[in-house]
Design a protein around this motif. Structure first.
Motif, PDB file in Angstrom:
ATOM      1  N   LYS A 124       3.088   6.218   3.242  1.00 15.37           N
ATOM      2  CA  LYS A 124       2.718   6.269   1.830  1.00 15.37           C
ATOM      3  C   LYS A 124       1.276   5.799   1.620  1.00 15.37           C
ATOM      4  N   SER A 125       0.622   6.387   0.620  1.00 16.99           N
ATOM      5  CA  SER A 125      -0.735   5.998   0.261  1.00 16.99           C
ATOM      6  C   SER A 125      -0.700   4.728  -0.587  1.00 16.99           C
ATOM      7  N   ASN A 126      -1.852   4.130  -0.795  1.00 16.87           N
ATOM      8  CA  ASN A 126      -1.916   2.933  -1.639  1.00 16.87           C
ATOM      9  C   ASN A 126      -1.387   3.226  -3.040  1.00 16.87           C
ATOM     10  N   ARG A 127      -1.739   4.398  -3.556  1.00 14.31           N
ATOM     11  CA  ARG A 127      -1.284   4.779  -4.895  1.00 14.31           C
ATOM     12  C   ARG A 127       0.238   4.897  -4.938  1.00 14.31           C
ATOM     13  N   GLU A 128       0.818   5.543  -3.935  1.00 14.20           N
ATOM     14  CA  GLU A 128       2.268   5.710  -3.883  1.00 14.20           C
ATOM     15  C   GLU A 128       2.975   4.354  -3.746  1.00 14.20           C
ATOM     16  N   ILE A 129       2.398   3.471  -2.956  1.00 12.26           N
ATOM     17  CA  ILE A 129       2.984   2.140  -2.792  1.00 12.26           C
ATOM     18  C   ILE A 129       2.933   1.379  -4.118  1.00 12.26           C
ATOM     19  N   GLY A 130       1.809   1.482  -4.812  1.00 17.05           N
ATOM     20  CA  GLY A 130       1.666   0.811  -6.088  1.00 17.05           C
ATOM     21  C   GLY A 130       2.693   1.283  -7.103  1.00 17.05           C
ATOM     22  N   LEU A 131       2.909   2.588  -7.153  1.00 14.73           N
ATOM     23  CA  LEU A 131       3.890   3.145  -8.082  1.00 14.73           C
ATOM     24  C   LEU A 131       5.302   2.682  -7.720  1.00 14.73           C
ATOM     25  N   ALA A 132       5.600   2.670  -6.426  1.00 12.13           N
ATOM     26  CA  ALA A 132       6.938   2.279  -5.981  1.00 12.13           C
ATOM     27  C   ALA A 132       7.232   0.808  -6.269  1.00 12.13           C
ATOM     28  N   LEU A 133       6.218  -0.033  -6.144  1.00 13.18           N
ATOM     29  CA  LEU A 133       6.417  -1.470  -6.322  1.00 13.18           C
ATOM     30  C   LEU A 133       6.042  -1.960  -7.716  1.00 13.18           C
ATOM     31  N   GLY A 134       5.477  -1.066  -8.519  1.00 12.46           N
ATOM     32  CA  GLY A 134       5.104  -1.450  -9.872  1.00 12.46           C
ATOM     33  C   GLY A 134       3.900  -2.374  -9.915  1.00 12.46           C
ATOM     34  N   ILE A 135       2.964  -2.170  -9.005  1.00 11.78           N
ATOM     35  CA  ILE A 135       1.753  -2.995  -8.972  1.00 11.78           C
ATOM     36  C   ILE A 135       0.528  -2.087  -8.940  1.00 11.78           C
ATOM     37  N   ARG A 136      -0.640  -2.654  -9.223  1.00 14.21           N
ATOM     38  CA  ARG A 136      -1.862  -1.867  -9.247  1.00 14.21           C
ATOM     39  C   ARG A 136      -2.284  -1.441  -7.842  1.00 14.21           C
ATOM     40  N   GLU A 137      -2.990  -0.334  -7.769  1.00 10.45           N
ATOM     41  CA  GLU A 137      -3.479   0.149  -6.482  1.00 10.45           C
ATOM     42  C   GLU A 137      -4.431  -0.865  -5.854  1.00 10.45           C
ATOM     43  N   SER A 138      -5.218  -1.540  -6.684  1.00 14.52           N
ATOM     44  CA  SER A 138      -6.138  -2.548  -6.165  1.00 14.52           C
ATOM     45  C   SER A 138      -5.380  -3.715  -5.530  1.00 14.52           C
ATOM     46  N   THR A 139      -4.208  -4.030  -6.102  1.00 14.67           N
ATOM     47  CA  THR A 139      -3.375  -5.096  -5.535  1.00 14.67           C
ATOM     48  C   THR A 139      -2.819  -4.665  -4.188  1.00 14.67           C
ATOM     49  N   VAL A 140      -2.445  -3.401  -4.094  1.00 13.18           N
ATOM     50  CA  VAL A 140      -1.950  -2.874  -2.820  1.00 13.18           C
ATOM     51  C   VAL A 140      -3.035  -2.987  -1.758  1.00 13.18           C
ATOM     52  N   LYS A 141      -4.267  -2.644  -2.115  1.00 12.94           N
ATOM     53  CA  LYS A 141      -5.382  -2.737  -1.166  1.00 12.94           C
ATOM     54  C   LYS A 141      -5.541  -4.168  -0.663  1.00 12.94           C
ATOM     55  N   CYS A 142      -5.374  -5.116  -1.552  1.00  8.79           N
ATOM     56  CA  CYS A 142      -5.468  -6.527  -1.153  1.00  8.79           C
ATOM     57  C   CYS A 142      -4.356  -6.888  -0.170  1.00  8.79           C
ATOM     58  N   HIS A 143      -3.141  -6.417  -0.465  1.00 12.48           N
ATOM     59  CA  HIS A 143      -2.023  -6.678   0.435  1.00 12.48           C
ATOM     60  C   HIS A 143      -2.279  -6.071   1.810  1.00 12.48           C
ATOM     61  N   VAL A 144      -2.766  -4.848   1.833  1.00  9.54           N
ATOM     62  CA  VAL A 144      -3.040  -4.174   3.103  1.00  9.54           C
ATOM     63  C   VAL A 144      -4.093  -4.942   3.896  1.00  9.54           C
TER      64      VAL A 144
END
Length: 209
Positions: A158-178
């Protein structure tokens, strides 16, 4: 007194093989087998045993969930994990959940017998290589539950955007997690993160039915 052992493993050949390893020992016996955690718990409800040899990889409820239920319902029953998972996170979670021993499948008969006797006597048994892995764990090399969720989705491609949508968080937050995941696993990219995550036990491709 004979040590009564319940073997919970979804592979019949494995169950028979482990029982055969104990057959020459007069002080222990495999008294029952179960292919799932549910079957194992059902047996324990009517016939308490001394030791449970438990695989982490099971259909239905997981081995870890089974371990927690045994601890809650049968606190006097001692559990030894017997599995193919040798990552430090798997060992850490199992011991934290109440396991008294942790063994890797394919071990010599002498090791299995020694572990059963030691745990039955009130001790703990973790092979030296696994103990060393646990000793090397630090907060900076481990993942949080949220980071494990992100890692699992990375494994799904999954892309950062897809992960963000699935977890209900911002894409920028996903990037930080990654970014944190890459740092804590000491890798350079997402593919390497998945590989190391699998090796250490933060991630499993096997999903119980």
């Amino acid at each position: 007194m004979e040590i009564r052992v319940l073997i919970i493993d979804d592979h019949p050949i494995m169950r028979v093989g482990v029982a055969a390893m104990m057959a020459h020992c007069k002080d222990m016996k495999a008294v029952a087998f179960a292919g799932t955690g549910e079957e194992g718990l059902k047996y324990l409800a009517g016939q308490p045993v001394d030791i449970v040899l438990l695989d982490l990889r099971l259909p239905g409820i997981s081995g870890l969930q089974t371990l927690l239920e045994i601890g809650r319902k049968h606190p006097d029953t001692r559990v030894i994990i017997l599995t193919t998972y040798e990552g430090d996170e798997d060992v850490h979670r199992s011991l934290k959940a109440g396991a008294r021993g942790y063994l890797i499948k394919g071990l010599p008969t002498e090791t299995l017998v020694a572990a059963i006797r030691k745990v039955h006597g009130g001790g703990k048994y973790v092979p030296v290589p696994l103990s060393k892995s646990l000793a090397e764990r630090t907060a900076e090399t481990c993942l949080s539950p949220r980071e494990c969720e992100v890692l699992e989705m990375l494994a799904q491609g999954k892309s950062n955007r897809e992960i963000g949508l699935a977890l209900g968080i911002r894409e920028s937050t996903v990037k930080c997690h990654v970014s944190v995941i890459l740092t804590r696993l000491d890798v350079n990219d997402r593919t390497q993160a998945v590989v190391v995550g699998l090796q250490r036990g933060f991630l499993h491709l096997y999903k119980p039915a």
